[in-house]
Design a protein around this motif. Sequence first.
Motif, short mmCIF file in Angstrom:
data_model
loop_
_atom_site.label_atom_id
_atom_site.label_comp_id
_atom_site.label_asym_id
_atom_site.label_seq_id
_atom_site.Cartn_x
_atom_site.Cartn_y
_atom_site.Cartn_z
N LEU A 24 -0.60 3.49 -2.42
CA LEU A 24 -0.46 2.78 -1.16
C LEU A 24 0.43 3.56 -0.19
O LEU A 24 0.16 3.63 1.01
N ASP A 28 -4.15 9.28 1.31
CA ASP A 28 -4.82 9.25 2.61
C ASP A 28 -5.66 7.98 2.72
O ASP A 28 -6.32 7.57 1.76
N VAL A 29 -5.66 7.36 3.89
CA VAL A 29 -6.37 6.09 4.09
C VAL A 29 -7.86 6.24 3.80
O VAL A 29 -8.49 5.34 3.23
N LEU A 32 -8.41 6.35 -0.05
CA LEU A 32 -8.32 5.01 -0.64
C LEU A 32 -9.55 4.18 -0.33
O LEU A 32 -10.09 3.50 -1.19
N GLU A 221 5.85 -1.97 1.02
CA GLU A 221 4.68 -1.68 0.19
C GLU A 221 4.82 -2.24 -1.22
O GLU A 221 3.85 -2.74 -1.80
N THR A 269 -4.86 1.00 10.26
CA THR A 269 -4.84 1.84 9.06
C THR A 269 -4.18 1.11 7.89
O THR A 269 -4.58 1.26 6.74
N TYR A 270 -3.17 0.32 8.20
CA TYR A 270 -2.49 -0.46 7.17
C TYR A 270 -3.42 -1.55 6.63
O TYR A 270 -3.46 -1.81 5.43
N LYS A 273 -5.69 0.09 4.15
CA LYS A 273 -5.01 0.45 2.90
C LYS A 273 -4.70 -0.78 2.04
O LYS A 273 -4.82 -0.74 0.82
N ILE A 277 -6.25 -1.10 -1.63
CA ILE A 277 -5.39 -1.16 -2.83
C ILE A 277 -5.64 -2.46 -3.59
O ILE A 277 -5.53 -2.49 -4.83
#
Length: 359
Positions: A24, A28-29, A32, A221, A269-270, A273, A277
């Motif tokens: 996480l 790289d996004v 993932l 995270e 982007t978050y 991710k 995840i």
Amino acid sequence: MPGVQEVVEMAERGLNRSDALYLLREADVFTLAKAAEELTRKYYGGVVTFVNNVVINYSNVCVAKCPICAFYRLPGHGEGYVRKPGEVAAMVERFAKERGVTELHINGGFNPFLTPEYFDELFREVKRRVPRVAIKGPTMAEVDYYAKLWRVSRREVLSRWKETGLDAISGGGAEIFAEEVRKVVAPHKISGEEWVEIAELAHKMGIPSNATMLYGHVEKEEHVVDHIFRVKELQERTGGLLLFIPVKFNPENTELKARGVVVRPAPSTYDVKVVAIARLILGDKLKVAAYWLSVGKKLASTLLLAGANDLVGTMYNEAVLTSAGARHSASVEELAEIAREVGKTPALRDTFHRVLAYL
């Protein structure tokens, strides 16, 4: 930095908390997202599901005073309301006739004036008017609040609600399980451990539920990873979870924004991710949602290529996220198009994730 296949292999072997936290934070996004999509296709194929549902809040009166919430009104406020059971039932009946909804998603807050008999009448009246509509409602936090208010056990609350018509529990109130985060975002709600305890009790009583995670505020995270692992462990124990829903926090009109604690939503982007995840941790144990109502319809399509395989529902009449700036409601066809845009097959499901029709 691990590549896509290495991440896939790590996930298939089973991530531990430190592996997941590393990915996480550092991966790289795009890596993932691609790895999560590969696993999703392997475990679930290319089908994206959602339910046709209506959201009704029985009341907006709440004493929890969560700084993440723009919806609640304190007792005595001029905008506070409690819907009569007949009013709720009539609304559901209208949406069932006009839009074909098969699910009522109902919750409210911590209203100190409501009695057990209110909920008895509410659930029974909905079932009397629209018996084929599933009732998915109040959260684990509401179960705990009303148990304390009425001086009964949580089991008694759940048993009474089930007897009068409750079919499933919504996943709200989970926020982030870590206590240092809950002290900031929901200081007067149950702990993360209590949320899990109530969910486990409900599942053992034959009442399935969703699980949510509110992210994009003050969490780190490691809190996200811990939350998803606790959801996974709950599912391994009970098998009673239907869907995991990451919910993006929108700070508009909230106390957290007014205090300058959270001034803007997390970057997209978050979002990618977090969803990725979740898939990498949960594997084939649970579907992961792209909650279009909290991220927007365009980003929801992207999340369907990053580990998500459910769009939650049409959410007609939603008011809680809408009060914090979300765009409310989407038709069945609009949600189907979100799936089609990224090459997925949309499917209408019921509350219990049985496919009703491929669209």
